[in-house]
Write an enzyme that holds these catalytic residues in place. Sequence first.
Site, mmCIF file in Angstrom:
data_model
loop_
_atom_site.group_PDB
_atom_site.id
_atom_site.type_symbol
_atom_site.label_atom_id
_atom_site.label_comp_id
_atom_site.label_asym_id
_atom_site.label_seq_id
_atom_site.Cartn_x
_atom_site.Cartn_y
_atom_site.Cartn_z
ATOM 1 C CE LYS A 179 -1.927 -1.953 3.917
ATOM 2 N NZ LYS A 179 -2.698 -1.560 4.974
ATOM 3 C CB THR A 212 -6.681 8.820 6.552
ATOM 4 O OG1 THR A 212 -5.340 8.904 8.075
ATOM 5 C CG2 THR A 212 -6.768 9.452 5.713
ATOM 6 N N GLY A 214 -7.751 4.090 10.207
ATOM 7 C CA GLY A 214 -8.534 2.855 10.829
ATOM 8 C C GLY A 214 -8.733 2.607 9.237
ATOM 9 C CB THR A 215 -6.996 3.754 5.907
ATOM 10 O OG1 THR A 215 -7.722 5.107 6.205
ATOM 11 C CG2 THR A 215 -6.851 3.605 4.205
ATOM 12 N N GLY A 216 -6.130 0.772 6.923
ATOM 13 C CA GLY A 216 -5.352 -0.412 6.629
ATOM 14 C C GLY A 216 -6.380 -1.513 7.295
ATOM 15 C CB CYS A 217 -8.034 -1.691 10.380
ATOM 16 S SG CYS A 217 -6.451 -1.752 11.593
#
Length: 270
Positions: A179, A212, A214-217
Amino acid sequence: MSQGMQPPIALTIAGSDSSGGAGIQADLKTFAMHCVHGACALTCVTAQNTLGVTRVDPLAPAAVVAQIDAVAIDLGIAAAKTGMLLNRDIISAVVDRLTADPLPALVVDPVMVSRTGAQLIDDDAVALMRDRLLPLATVATPNCYEAQLLAGRAIESLADLIAAAKTIWQLGPQAVVVKGGGLPGDLRGVDVWFAGDEPVVLRTETVDTLHTHGTGCSLSAAIAANLALGQAPLAATQAAKTYVTQALRHALAIGQGQGPIGHFFPLLDG
């Protein structure tokens, strides 16, 4: 949903975020918005809000494994994801459990380095995750900083993203999504998929928002949800990226700091 229907089950193995923006709270919201029933195995409890984390308490490794077993024995699991595993003992216990009784599909979000570049777990835990957990993954989803750590190289260009994805794929996961969300300029919002063939560059519009958290979770949870629904890994990842982009577009300006993405944006639009 009509009475008696049985949705697929997705499991998140991750930590709790008391502010509700990341961790298992974000994962369960994401599962629900995909019409997938979410179950969880809690690894740690954090005291945090939009301004930061003030305390982290790990669960006993045996307690983490007991939660996985309880869900698997009774509900059945179509797909799972790992998030914050916190320390070497928990990582080792989870790896032993998933090696002894593999799950149908596993998304590994190797939570090792924050979006700001701060390493979150010690070097021994990083090595264990790299050597034993990543090879179990259907899809691994490192951010650019985690990819730098895993691939042992700096990432400053699209070519670097692609090279890192290829290097991490050689560690054993079936597919890797590196990412680029933490990178500046044209690479912001650009991810690279690699599964041993030609790399695929995944681009979506850049959403300009502070909120932003919590985007990766949420991306890894959305991939797991789509896998549970029967999608192929690349299609599941593309759909997940679309979901997260929409959630960023509906980010929540709550609290005094960095708010979370808007997981339930379809309901807001309605």
